[in-house]
Scaffold this motif. Structure first.
Motif, PDB file in Angstrom:
ATOM      1  N   GLU A 174     -47.673  35.418 -38.233  1.00  0.00           N
ATOM      2  CA  GLU A 174     -48.106  36.419 -37.461  1.00  0.00           C
ATOM      3  C   GLU A 174     -49.299  35.675 -36.701  1.00  0.00           C
ATOM      4  O   GLU A 174     -49.488  35.948 -35.546  1.00  0.00           O
ATOM      5  N   LYS A 232     -50.785  37.850 -33.428  1.00  0.00           N
ATOM      6  CA  LYS A 232     -51.075  39.097 -33.721  1.00  0.00           C
ATOM      7  C   LYS A 232     -52.162  39.172 -34.862  1.00  0.00           C
ATOM      8  O   LYS A 232     -52.350  38.407 -35.432  1.00  0.00           O
ATOM      9  N   THR A 284     -53.246  41.381 -38.052  1.00  0.00           N
ATOM     10  CA  THR A 284     -52.811  42.379 -39.092  1.00  0.00           C
ATOM     11  C   THR A 284     -53.952  43.276 -39.588  1.00  0.00           C
ATOM     12  O   THR A 284     -54.951  42.667 -39.955  1.00  0.00           O
ATOM     13  N   GLU A 334     -44.666  52.445 -36.651  1.00  0.00           N
ATOM     14  CA  GLU A 334     -43.846  51.800 -35.816  1.00  0.00           C
ATOM     15  C   GLU A 334     -43.987  52.071 -34.590  1.00  0.00           C
ATOM     16  O   GLU A 334     -43.867  51.221 -33.467  1.00  0.00           O
ATOM     17  N   GLU A 386     -47.220  50.207 -33.146  1.00  0.00           N
ATOM     18  CA  GLU A 386     -46.935  49.030 -32.996  1.00  0.00           C
ATOM     19  C   GLU A 386     -46.272  48.491 -31.734  1.00  0.00           C
ATOM     20  O   GLU A 386     -46.465  47.635 -31.133  1.00  0.00           O
ATOM     21  N   LYS A 387     -45.439  49.625 -31.163  1.00  0.00           N
ATOM     22  CA  LYS A 387     -44.740  49.499 -29.882  1.00  0.00           C
ATOM     23  C   LYS A 387     -45.677  49.639 -28.871  1.00  0.00           C
ATOM     24  O   LYS A 387     -45.472  48.902 -27.814  1.00  0.00           O
ATOM     25  N   ASN A 425     -49.002  48.926 -29.352  1.00  0.00           N
ATOM     26  CA  ASN A 425     -49.970  47.684 -29.477  1.00  0.00           C
ATOM     27  C   ASN A 425     -49.251  46.683 -30.012  1.00  0.00           C
ATOM     28  O   ASN A 425     -49.414  46.357 -31.031  1.00  0.00           O
ATOM     29  N   PRO A 426     -48.432  45.782 -29.297  1.00  0.00           N
ATOM     30  CA  PRO A 426     -47.876  44.786 -29.714  1.00  0.00           C
ATOM     31  C   PRO A 426     -48.494  43.665 -30.336  1.00  0.00           C
ATOM     32  O   PRO A 426     -47.829  42.643 -31.185  1.00  0.00           O
ATOM     33  N   LYS A 472     -50.346  44.231 -35.958  1.00  0.00           N
ATOM     34  CA  LYS A 472     -49.392  44.443 -37.186  1.00  0.00           C
ATOM     35  C   LYS A 472     -50.087  44.941 -38.030  1.00  0.00           C
ATOM     36  O   LYS A 472     -51.296  44.769 -38.488  1.00  0.00           O
ATOM     37  N   GLU A 496     -59.256  46.771 -33.674  1.00  0.00           N
ATOM     38  CA  GLU A 496     -57.725  46.978 -33.895  1.00  0.00           C
ATOM     39  C   GLU A 496     -57.893  48.294 -34.860  1.00  0.00           C
ATOM     40  O   GLU A 496     -57.031  49.243 -34.772  1.00  0.00           O
TER      41      GLU A 496
END
Length: 415
Positions: free
Chosen positions: A29, A34, A36, A54, A57-58, A60-61, A64, A315
């Protein structure tokens, strides 16, 4: 908070996994650029969090999210371990009554400097009572996630037979309705009062004007406003309108002949009644609590907080912002039946078209949390013992018992 249990062994293994995950993302990652973040959720509903993640995360690519679902009955100790080690999640679910303890321990980040950057977190988006639960001293240490409160459940058909075309609106009407329902005879009662509900006495005392604790941190549990509320609730037991130790679950007692045709509980009961007593369709309803000076109910639910020692503040705040969107909260409602904390979500037809859920929203405008002080849990446990001495003994000296409870509460507050 109303939580389910699992084994201590499974809980301990989950903690080990959660703590080991707190060091951040894996090498793959990190190589992918990314960040996490780790989220700790509590109870059965947290198991649905990955479905929400899910979608996050779409959007905010570059982020993680790892979710750890912890059982409520062991979560408190796991959080204490995290605080002591300064190794915990980035985002954590907080029961509203836990906020004072963990905030005073320095475990929760002050969100105040960040809120303006995230429009979904504006205080005006939430019910005032919910915002109160996110405060500690001069800091904002959480955002409301989902809510619950207490309302009156009643059998509309049986109340109508007793002369009530609508729910009782005052203390006097509630007592009168319970008396008439008890008069049906045949081991039937007028109302169920849950003596294991910590907030019951405090909620009714507030309705009678009690402040519970004054501005000097002195308990007011032996004052007239509190005693009158205790006497009122105790009268249902003394007069036989509420059972003691019935030994029967509420839904079987609510349906059929209506052994218990009224009770006070939270929003989760709506689904349980619909699922377990479908034959009652059209024969029951919810209503805001009857009033004395007011009809204040107890506010519960959960908040989302950021762990003080997170290395991913931005984040984590993005995640809180996403979870506070009305559309996200409605999706959470769909997945878990947890009610939204944002006022905008309550304007959705999913909630406005359901008469019983609409009542929950109305009651939220007159709902307050229990006092947000660290010793409150101990005081709340003691009130159950005090009230038991009163309702089990018709000759109990109520003032004496409340004097003792007040003195014990003062000791707790002065520790």
């Amino acid at each position: 908070m109303f939580k389910k249990t699992v084994t201590v062994l499974a809980s301990s293994m989950m903690l080990i996994g959660a703590l080991s995950a707190c060091g951040g993302g894996n090498n793959d990652e990190a190589a992918n650029g990314k960040v996490t973040i780790n989220v700790w959720g509590m109870g059965e509903e947290a198991k649905s969090l990955p479905k929400i993640v899910e979608e996050f995360e779409k959007e905010n690519p570059d982020i993680k999210v790892n979710v750890q679902a912890l059982p409520w009955d062991t979560a408190h100790d796991k959080l204490l371990t995290a605080v002591a080690s300064k190794k915990g999640p980035d985002v954590l679910q907080m029961g509203t009554t836990w906020i004072p303890e963990f905030s005073s321990a320095g475990a929760l980040m002050d969100l105040t400097p960040y809120i303006e950057q995230y429009p979904e977190l504006a205080e005006s988006n939430f019910f005032p009572g919910s915002i109160t639960t996110t405060k500690f001293e001069d800091k904002t240490v959480g955002v409301p996630w989902y809510i619950d409160t207490r309302v009156l459940y009643y059998r509309t058909d049986l109340l109508k037979e007793a002369g009530y075309d609508q729910a009782p609106k005052t203390w006097d009407e509630l007592k009168d309705a319970a008396t008439k329902l008890k008069a049906r005879g045949g081991n039937k009662y007028g109302i169920s009062l849950d003596v294991n509900e910590q907030s019951l006495l405090f909620m009714f005392a507030r309705q009678n004007g009690s402040k519970l604790i004054d501005e000097n941190n002195k308990p007011l549990f032996n004052q007239p406003e509190f005693k009158e509320a205790v006497d009122y609730l105790n009268s249902f037991f003394k007069d036989g309108e509420a059972p003691i130790d019935l030994g029967m679950d509420i839904i079987p007692a609510f349906k059929g002949d209506g052994i218990l045709p009224m009770f006070i509980s939270g929003p989760w009961m709506i689904k349980l009644i619909n699922d377990q007593a479908p034959e009652l369709a059209g024969k029951w309803a919810t209503a805001v609590l009857p009033a004395k000076e007011n009809n204040i109910s107890a506010l519960g639910g959960s908040n989302l907080s950021v762990f003080q020692y997170t290395e991913h503040k931005d984040e984590a705040m993005k995640f809180l912002d996403y979870m506070s969107k009305p559309e996200t909260q409605l999706k959470w409602l769909e997945l878990t039946n947890s009610l939204p904390s944002t006022k905008k979500a309550w304007e959705d037809p999913v909630l406005t078209s359901d008469a019983n859920l609409k009542v929950i929203g109305e009651q939220m405008n007159a709902s307050e949390p229990m006092p947000l002080i660290k010793p409150w849990e101990e005081i709340a446990q003691n009130v159950l013992t005090t009230f038991e001495k009163i309702y089990r003994n018709k000759n109990a000296d109520v003032q004496k018992e409340l004097d003792s409870f007040n003195a014990k509460s003062e000791e707790i507050l002065n520790k």
